[in-house]
Structures are given as structure tokens and as C-alpha cells.
Design an enzyme around this catalytic site. Structure first.
Site, PDB file in Angstrom:
ATOM      1  N   GLU A  55     -31.456 -33.133 -25.373  1.00 37.16           N
ATOM      2  CA  GLU A  55     -32.212 -32.791 -24.164  1.00 37.16           C
ATOM      3  C   GLU A  55     -31.982 -31.312 -23.909  1.00 37.16           C
ATOM      4  OE1 GLU A  55     -32.712 -35.523 -20.434  1.00 37.16           O
ATOM      5  OE2 GLU A  55     -31.023 -34.191 -20.072  1.00 37.16           O
ATOM      6  N   ASP A  66     -30.944 -29.692 -10.146  1.00 38.11           N
ATOM      7  CA  ASP A  66     -29.702 -29.324 -10.818  1.00 38.11           C
ATOM      8  C   ASP A  66     -28.608 -28.929  -9.833  1.00 38.11           C
ATOM      9  OD1 ASP A  66     -30.510 -29.586 -13.560  1.00 38.11           O
ATOM     10  OD2 ASP A  66     -31.823 -27.877 -13.215  1.00 38.11           O
ATOM     11  N   TYR A 181     -35.391 -42.640 -17.703  1.00 38.44           N
ATOM     12  CA  TYR A 181     -34.108 -42.019 -17.362  1.00 38.44           C
ATOM     13  C   TYR A 181     -33.675 -42.536 -15.993  1.00 38.44           C
ATOM     14  CZ  TYR A 181     -30.789 -38.016 -17.102  1.00 38.44           C
ATOM     15  OH  TYR A 181     -29.682 -37.218 -17.026  1.00 38.44           O
TER      16      TYR A 181
END
Length: 279
Positions: A55, A66, A181
Site C-alpha cells: 500500500e 492520517d 478495508y
């Protein structure tokens, strides 16, 4: 190899079994962190350590999903001069030493849309990218993107979170064509000392709605975390624990690179059916 073939192969139970693995190991690192050539070597070491899926974070000035570790990685990459074309160039370099490991971009929609969706997807496919995870693009608003990805042979990855209402899960999994995911924690990326609760049940609920693999990420940072999670999902994602070590690799000695490789091997061995290391 067709993009979808690489991803399907990475999660293929027979391939994993022959490699002595119970799940696929998915690594995250930011393209160009801390600089282009060091980043290439990071991905080379990841492949050598037995990572199944690479990834690659595309550096972005406003990475909303993030945490501080990955934000600083993007800042380092951008400060080193990384641009969109450099990210594709890096993928081509990675493809020089692995044709088997699928590459998935972890990116944001602004970067795709501003270039032109079709042009971006085509360039990614040509470079050797297998899948796109566009973090801030919900399925309900992804019609044109999904159509183009299908036409150009690009797999799509979408996220399910702990806060996702049960009735919305099939909507998300229904548009994923690579894997799904599961973000095991609320909030942003980052290392945690403890695994999130309820992962096994959440993965089962997601898996009931799709035939594609389900991977688990966010907060997984040690061998023991990987080992525990590998028994619950098709794949395990480790990012921040790897990324925080990348800054120190600029101008690293061979001994320092070897130490990094040993750390990676300790992590990836958590996916082994008979894991080595801490227990």
C-alpha cells in the site's frame, strides 16, 4: 499480469497456505519518504520481508485520515520534491523488482480529480498500480470514478469503519472490486498499545456481504498484534509502525538497513501459521 489477478493472487488461500501463512500482510509506506531513492529501497526491503500487498501512500498536503506519523511522512516526501509524476515513476521502479506483489494507492480524491479521473487511472495502470483506495470518496458520490476504474481495469478498495451503520455496509462492499478495508478504530492512523475490540465480529459482518477479502488496519503495530489479527481477517495492515522508522533511513548505513529489515521480518512473521517471535 492483469491488476485484479495480482490482488486475487495475493489473498488466494492456496497461495497463502503454500507460503505457510494464515493471512496476507499488507504494508503501508509513503511514496518519497524521506526521499525518492530511500523510498525505493524501503519498498525493496518490504518485498524481501515477505509483504504480500504494497500500500503506497500518495503524498498530499491535507491528509485528513492520517495521524501525526503519516502526516509527517507526507510532509517529508513533499519537502523532498515529490510530485504526482514522481509517484508513478517510483511505482515503475518498484515493478523492476516485483511483478507479483499488488500495489494499491492510498490517496485522496483531489489528486485524482484534479488530474482528470480517466487520465489518472490510466497513468496508474500503465505504471503498474493494481488498486486505488480513495479515502475521502464515498460510494454514493463515486459513480463516474467507479465506471472509469471498471473500464480501465483498475480495482477499487473501500473502507468500512466501526461507526458504519449496518445497513450501509452492503453499499460499500458492493462497489469494492479489490478488497474491503476495515478500519478497526475510530479516528486517524497511528500506533496503539492495544488492539481494538470487536474486530472478529465486525469482519464477519462485512464478510457476509462480499466475496472479496477483508483486511484490518489502523493501530496494528507489533508482531503480536499482527498474529492476533491474522486469525480474524484475510489480511493485516501495518503502517505507522513502519513509517515512523523511515525518516531515520535517509543516508542509513547497511547495519541500519539490516535492523529495519529485521523489524519487518518480525512483523510479517505474525501472519505465519506458526509465527516466530514474541507470543
Amino acid at each position: 499480469m492483469v491488476n485484479s489477478d495480482r490482488i486475487a493472487n495475493a489473498f488466494d488461500p492456496s497461495r497463502l497456505a503454500s507460503a505457510g501463512k494464515s493471512a496476507a500482510f499488507v504494508s503501508y509506506a509513503c511514496a518519497g519518504d524521506p526521499d525518492f531513492e530511500t523510498s525505493v529501497e524501503v519498498f525493496r526491503r518490504l518485498v524481501k520481508a515477505g509483504v504480500d500487498v504494497l500500500e503506497i501512500g500518495v503524498p498530499f498536503s491535507d491528509p485528513l485520515a492520517d495521524g501525526p506519523t503519516n502526516q509527517r511522512a507526507a510532509e517529508r516526501a513533499l519537502a523532498s520534491g515529490m510530485h504526482s509524476e514522481d509517484v508513478f515513476r517510483l511505482v515503475r521502479r518498484v515493478r523492476e523488482f516485483t511483478d507479483e506483489a499488488p500495489i494499491v494507492f492510498y490517496t485522496y480524491y483531489n489528486l485524482v480529480y484534479s488530474k482528470g479521473i480517466r487520465e489518472y487511472v490510466r497513468e496508474a495502470v500503465d505504471a503498474g498500480v493494481d488498486g486505488l483506495l480513495v479515502l475521502d470518496l464515498p460510494p454514493e458520490e463515486a459513480g463516474e470514478y467507479l465506471e472509469i476504474c471498471k473500464e480501465e481495469g483498475m480495482s477499487t478498495v473501500f473502507i468500512v469503519a466501526p461507526t458504519t451503520p449496518p445497513e450501509r455496509i452492503p453499499i460499500i462492499t458492493g462497489v469494492a472490486t479489490g478488497f474491503v478495508y476495515y478500519v478497526s478504530r475510530e479516528g486517524v492512523t497511528g500506533e496503539r498499545s492495544e488492539l481494538a475490540e470487536g474486530v472478529k465480529e465486525a469482519v464477519a459482518a462485512i464478510q457476509a456481504t462480499t466475496d472479496y477479502p477483508v483486511v484490518v488496519g489502523f493501530g496494528i503495530s507489533t508482531h503480536d498484534h499482527v498474529r492476533a489479527t491474522a486469525g480474524m481477517a484475510s489480511g493485516v495492515v501495518v503502517g505507522s509502525a513502519i513509517v515512523k522508522r523511515c525518516a531515520a533511513l535517509a543516508n542509513a548505513t547497511e547495519a541500519e538497513w539490516d535492523e529495519f529489515s529485521r523489524f519487518l521480518l518480525e512483523l510479517t512473521s505474525g501472519c505465519n501459521k506458526d509465527p516466530i517471535g514474541p507470543s
